[in-house]
Design an enzyme around this catalytic site. Structure first.
Site, mmCIF file in Angstrom:
data_model
loop_
_atom_site.group_PDB
_atom_site.id
_atom_site.type_symbol
_atom_site.label_atom_id
_atom_site.label_comp_id
_atom_site.label_asym_id
_atom_site.label_seq_id
_atom_site.Cartn_x
_atom_site.Cartn_y
_atom_site.Cartn_z
ATOM 1 N N THR A 129 0.817 -1.206 0.000
ATOM 2 C CA THR A 129 0.000 0.000 0.000
ATOM 3 C C THR A 129 0.857 1.266 0.000
ATOM 4 O OG1 THR A 129 -1.506 1.276 1.408
ATOM 5 C CG2 THR A 129 -0.116 -0.314 2.521
ATOM 6 N N ASP A 130 0.284 2.348 -0.489
ATOM 7 C CA ASP A 130 0.985 3.638 -0.436
ATOM 8 C C ASP A 130 1.079 4.159 1.001
ATOM 9 O OD1 ASP A 130 -1.706 4.300 -0.085
ATOM 10 O OD2 ASP A 130 -1.758 5.782 -1.697
ATOM 11 N N GLU A 131 0.303 3.561 1.908
ATOM 12 C CA GLU A 131 0.293 4.064 3.288
ATOM 13 C C GLU A 131 1.623 3.858 4.000
ATOM 14 O OE1 GLU A 131 -3.057 3.132 5.675
ATOM 15 O OE2 GLU A 131 -4.437 3.186 3.991
ATOM 16 N N TYR A 156 -1.880 -0.671 11.134
ATOM 17 C CA TYR A 156 -2.011 -1.349 9.830
ATOM 18 C C TYR A 156 -0.824 -1.035 8.927
ATOM 19 C CZ TYR A 156 -3.281 -1.745 4.900
ATOM 20 O OH TYR A 156 -3.249 -2.010 3.559
ATOM 21 N N SER A 157 -0.572 0.265 8.701
ATOM 22 C CA SER A 157 0.459 0.607 7.711
ATOM 23 C C SER A 157 1.856 0.240 8.205
ATOM 24 C CB SER A 157 0.375 2.076 7.304
ATOM 25 O OG SER A 157 0.446 2.934 8.408
ATOM 26 N N LYS A 160 2.303 -3.357 7.303
ATOM 27 C CA LYS A 160 2.543 -3.499 5.861
ATOM 28 C C LYS A 160 3.975 -3.073 5.539
ATOM 29 C CE LYS A 160 0.107 -4.601 3.022
ATOM 30 N NZ LYS A 160 -0.252 -5.949 2.484
ATOM 31 N N ASN A 186 -8.249 1.614 -3.534
ATOM 32 C CA ASN A 186 -9.040 0.942 -4.573
ATOM 33 C C ASN A 186 -10.536 1.123 -4.333
ATOM 34 O OD1 ASN A 186 -7.367 -1.978 -5.834
ATOM 35 N ND2 ASN A 186 -6.390 -0.234 -4.842
ATOM 36 N N PHE A 196 -14.687 3.077 3.213
ATOM 37 C CA PHE A 196 -15.356 4.368 3.031
ATOM 38 C C PHE A 196 -16.500 4.350 1.998
ATOM 39 C CE2 PHE A 196 -15.236 8.729 1.040
ATOM 40 C CZ PHE A 196 -15.872 9.379 2.088
ATOM 41 N N ASN A 255 -12.237 13.442 0.790
ATOM 42 C CA ASN A 255 -13.339 12.577 1.226
ATOM 43 C C ASN A 255 -14.688 13.268 1.084
ATOM 44 O OD1 ASN A 255 -11.460 10.629 1.892
ATOM 45 N ND2 ASN A 255 -11.408 11.156 4.062
HETATM 46 P P1 NAD Z 1 -9.659 -7.435 2.416
HETATM 47 O O1 NAD Z 1 -9.665 -7.174 3.881
HETATM 48 O O2 NAD Z 1 -10.885 -7.142 1.629
HETATM 49 O O3 NAD Z 1 -9.285 -8.967 2.129
HETATM 50 C C1 NAD Z 1 -8.288 -9.631 2.836
HETATM 51 C C2 NAD Z 1 -8.410 -11.127 2.546
HETATM 52 O O4 NAD Z 1 -7.331 -11.807 3.205
HETATM 53 C C3 NAD Z 1 -9.711 -11.753 3.058
HETATM 54 O O5 NAD Z 1 -10.263 -12.617 2.089
HETATM 55 C C4 NAD Z 1 -9.275 -12.534 4.304
HETATM 56 O O6 NAD Z 1 -10.084 -13.660 4.580
HETATM 57 C C5 NAD Z 1 -7.854 -12.926 3.899
HETATM 58 N N1 NAD Z 1 -6.997 -13.185 5.073
HETATM 59 C C6 NAD Z 1 -6.834 -12.386 6.159
HETATM 60 N N2 NAD Z 1 -5.988 -12.959 7.027
HETATM 61 C C7 NAD Z 1 -5.581 -14.138 6.469
HETATM 62 C C8 NAD Z 1 -4.685 -15.162 6.869
HETATM 63 N N3 NAD Z 1 -4.034 -15.108 8.035
HETATM 64 N N4 NAD Z 1 -4.508 -16.217 6.039
HETATM 65 C C9 NAD Z 1 -5.156 -16.291 4.853
HETATM 66 N N5 NAD Z 1 -6.029 -15.350 4.430
HETATM 67 C C10 NAD Z 1 -6.225 -14.280 5.221
HETATM 68 O O7 NAD Z 1 -8.397 -6.628 1.864
HETATM 69 P P2 NAD Z 1 -8.227 -5.819 0.481
HETATM 70 O O8 NAD Z 1 -8.737 -4.446 0.660
HETATM 71 O O9 NAD Z 1 -8.706 -6.668 -0.620
HETATM 72 O O10 NAD Z 1 -6.633 -5.724 0.423
HETATM 73 C C11 NAD Z 1 -5.861 -6.763 -0.179
HETATM 74 C C12 NAD Z 1 -4.399 -6.391 -0.163
HETATM 75 O O11 NAD Z 1 -4.190 -5.187 -0.891
HETATM 76 C C13 NAD Z 1 -3.841 -6.139 1.235
HETATM 77 O O12 NAD Z 1 -2.540 -6.665 1.294
HETATM 78 C C14 NAD Z 1 -3.802 -4.621 1.352
HETATM 79 O O13 NAD Z 1 -2.790 -4.200 2.224
HETATM 80 C C15 NAD Z 1 -3.510 -4.230 -0.084
HETATM 81 N N6 NAD Z 1 -3.989 -2.901 -0.492
HETATM 82 C C16 NAD Z 1 -5.297 -2.545 -0.315
HETATM 83 C C17 NAD Z 1 -5.743 -1.318 -0.780
HETATM 84 C C18 NAD Z 1 -7.196 -0.903 -0.652
HETATM 85 O O14 NAD Z 1 -7.562 0.179 -1.101
HETATM 86 N N7 NAD Z 1 -8.083 -1.709 -0.084
HETATM 87 C C19 NAD Z 1 -4.849 -0.447 -1.409
HETATM 88 C C20 NAD Z 1 -3.516 -0.836 -1.554
HETATM 89 C C21 NAD Z 1 -3.095 -2.075 -1.117
HETATM 90 O O1 TDX Z 2 -16.963 6.011 7.542
HETATM 91 C C1 TDX Z 2 -15.888 6.486 7.153
HETATM 92 N N1 TDX Z 2 -15.764 7.839 7.051
HETATM 93 C C2 TDX Z 2 -14.622 8.446 6.627
HETATM 94 O O2 TDX Z 2 -14.555 9.680 6.554
HETATM 95 C C3 TDX Z 2 -14.767 5.656 6.785
HETATM 96 C C4 TDX Z 2 -14.866 4.153 6.888
HETATM 97 C C5 TDX Z 2 -13.621 6.276 6.336
HETATM 98 N N2 TDX Z 2 -13.536 7.627 6.269
HETATM 99 C C6 TDX Z 2 -12.306 8.255 5.716
HETATM 100 C C7 TDX Z 2 -10.998 7.748 6.287
HETATM 101 C C8 TDX Z 2 -10.053 7.879 5.100
HETATM 102 O O3 TDX Z 2 -9.558 9.201 5.022
HETATM 103 O O4 TDX Z 2 -12.271 7.886 4.328
HETATM 104 C C9 TDX Z 2 -10.938 7.629 3.883
HETATM 105 C C10 TDX Z 2 -10.849 6.206 3.342
HETATM 106 O O5 TDX Z 2 -11.003 5.333 4.452
HETATM 107 P P1 TDX Z 2 -10.850 3.731 4.306
HETATM 108 O O6 TDX Z 2 -11.798 3.228 3.294
HETATM 109 O O7 TDX Z 2 -10.864 3.156 5.670
HETATM 110 O O8 TDX Z 2 -9.393 3.614 3.615
HETATM 111 P P2 TDX Z 2 -7.920 4.070 4.073
HETATM 112 O O9 TDX Z 2 -7.794 4.183 5.538
HETATM 113 O O10 TDX Z 2 -7.526 5.234 3.225
HETATM 114 O O11 TDX Z 2 -7.083 2.754 3.627
HETATM 115 C C11 TDX Z 2 -7.401 2.080 2.391
HETATM 116 O O12 TDX Z 2 -6.487 2.397 1.386
HETATM 117 C C12 TDX Z 2 -5.187 1.898 1.524
HETATM 118 C C13 TDX Z 2 -7.451 0.577 2.592
HETATM 119 O O13 TDX Z 2 -8.384 0.262 3.605
HETATM 120 C C14 TDX Z 2 -6.094 0.039 2.923
HETATM 121 O O14 TDX Z 2 -6.133 -1.374 3.008
HETATM 122 C C15 TDX Z 2 -5.159 0.432 1.837
HETATM 123 O O15 TDX Z 2 -3.856 0.046 2.170
#
Ligand code: NAD
Ligand code: TDX
Length: 340
Positions: A129-131, A156-157, A160, A186, A196, A255
């Site tokens: 992640t960029d975080e 979290y970050s 990572k 994403n 969010f 946001n």
């Molecule tokens: P998510 O929480 O939706 O999915 C995580 C998945 O991992 C789930 O299916 C869960 O069951 C599985 N999991 C968790 N712990 C496990 C374990 N111990 N063994 C096996 N499986 C396990 O997450 P996401 O948002 O899809 O993110 C996926 C990846 O992308 C992560 O590594 C996250 O850091 C990275 N990422 C996410 C975003 C974002 O915007 N969501 C952005 C950049 C990078």
């Molecule tokens: O109810 C909300 N209200 C709100 O203002 C929630 C859930 C979030 N927020 C804000 C917090 C953040 O500034 O919105 C923004 C996005 O929040 P999240 O969806 O929790 O994402 P963020 O914390 O930015 O992290 C996401 O992007 C990077 C993913 O969850 C991570 O897994 C990824 O690494």
């Protein structure tokens, strides 16, 4: 680009029942008919086998298990050509409430996977992640690059970031054939209702008011999850071993702007939301400079119209209530105890 193309036939996708991992599995099934996918997923609260249901069982196999289970991981990795590692505890707010599973899954889980890849000489791609780079000020013209120092803010970050460091050390010390991608926020189908955009959309569908943290001016750099998948595929197959690539699609938005766009698209007044308690340590702004990925691998995002991507995402949640409904009540209950 040095012209070398890696052509995997059997890949393991960890976390393939989560949001981004399952979208990647669909991407591979739709675009690379000669590739077999083994999904390794523990099915935590965030994993849902429905995300990959209906895919050809000859192409996609689900193994329910933990990435920290070294014996299981070894058995799977020894017959694969590559591991694409998505599995993680992924939600910042959860990491603040209870960091323990983040350290275990994100750090120990990555360690377990790279050790197996090292033993068996298997190609490894690390999804991050960029975080890990911390945050930028709103008025800073800079964006994150591959050279930006690591400065993670949240449990979290930081886990990572720790996992990225393990991968870098395994490359240098053991010659692990690994690449790393650090992507921005994403959006798309199958994203858990704790995040969010899905939270606000399902709140509106459910007759609840959307919730905005702090002053709402925090900026996230949005990318369609399908573009993230094409970037990961490009890096896995054509990226230089040992390199890090930042993934982003020039999608910076505050946001409050995103929330108002959701409210307008769903026919609501754009002030029809609640201001709630800010996230402790809340990162102000993320912004990705994806020049390296574009120049070296010729990658380009194709879903660059955010308004239409948002409308499609809203439509997906409208059409898939049975998918999100089971998680909604418990998620909102947890937020309520946090004043959010
Ligand atoms: P998510 O929480 O939706 O999915 C995580 C998945 O991992 C789930 O299916 C869960 O069951 C599985 N999991 C968790 N712990 C496990 C374990 N111990 N063994 C096996 N499986 C396990 O997450 P996401 O948002 O899809 O993110 C996926 C990846 O992308 C992560 O590594 C996250 O850091 C990275 N990422 C996410 C975003 C974002 O915007 N969501 C952005 C950049 C990078
Ligand atoms: O109810 C909300 N209200 C709100 O203002 C929630 C859930 C979030 N927020 C804000 C917090 C953040 O500034 O919105 C923004 C996005 O929040 P999240 O969806 O929790 O994402 P963020 O914390 O930015 O992290 C996401 O992007 C990077 C993913 O969850 C991570 O897994 C990824 O690494």
């Amino acid at each position: 680009m040095d012209g070398n193309v890696f052509e995997p036939r059997n890949i393991i996708v960890t976390g393939g029942c989560g949001f981004i991992g399952s979208n990647f599995v669909h991407y591979v099934v739709n675009n690379h008919p000669d590739v077999h996918v083994t999904v390794l997923d523990k099915l935590t609260y965030a994993g849902n086998p429905e995300n990959i249901a209906g895919l050809d069982p000859g192409r996609v196999e689900l193994v329910v298990g933990d990435i920290c289970d070294a014996a299981l991981v070894d058995r799977l990795v020894c017959r694969a050509d590559a591991v694409v590692h998505y599995a993680a505890e992924s939600h910042n707010d959860n990491s603040i409430a209870d960091p323990a599973p983040f350290v275990r899954t994100n750090v120990e889980g990555t360690f377990t996977l790279i050790e197996a890849c090292r033993r068996h000489g298997v190609r490894y791609h690390h999804v991050s992640t960029d975080e890990v780079y911390g945050d930028l000020a709103l008025d800073d013209p800079a964006r994150f690059t591959e050279e930006t120092p690591y400065r993670p803010s949240s449990p979290y970050s930081s886990t990572k970031a720790a996992s990225d460091m393990l991968v870098r050390a395994w490359v240098r010390t053991y010659g692990l054939a690994a690449t790393i991608s650090n992507c921005s926020n994403n959006y798309g189908p199958y994203q858990h209702v704790e995040k969010f955009i899905p939270r606000q959309v399902t709140n509106i569908l459910d007759g609840r008011r959307p919730k905005l943290y702090g002053d709402g001016r925090n900026v996230r750099d949005w990318i369609n999850t399908d573009d993230h998948s094409s970037a990961v595929w490009a890096i896995l197959t054509r990226g230089r071993i040992g390199e890090t690539y930042l993934v982003g699609a020039d999608g910076e938005r505050s946001n409050i702007d995103v929330l108002r766009a959701i409210l307008r698209a769903m026919g609501r007044d754009e002030d029809d939301f609640d201001w709630v308690r800010d996230r402790p340590g809340h990162d102000r702004r993320y912004a990705i400079d994806p020049t390296k990925l574009r120049r070296e691998l010729g990658w380009e995002p194709t879903h660059t119209d955010f308004a239409s991507g948002l409308e499609q995402t809203i439509a997906w949640y409208r059409d898939h209530e049975s998918w999100w409904r089971p998680a909604k009540e418990a998620t909102e209950k947890k937020y309520a105890t946090q004043g959010q």
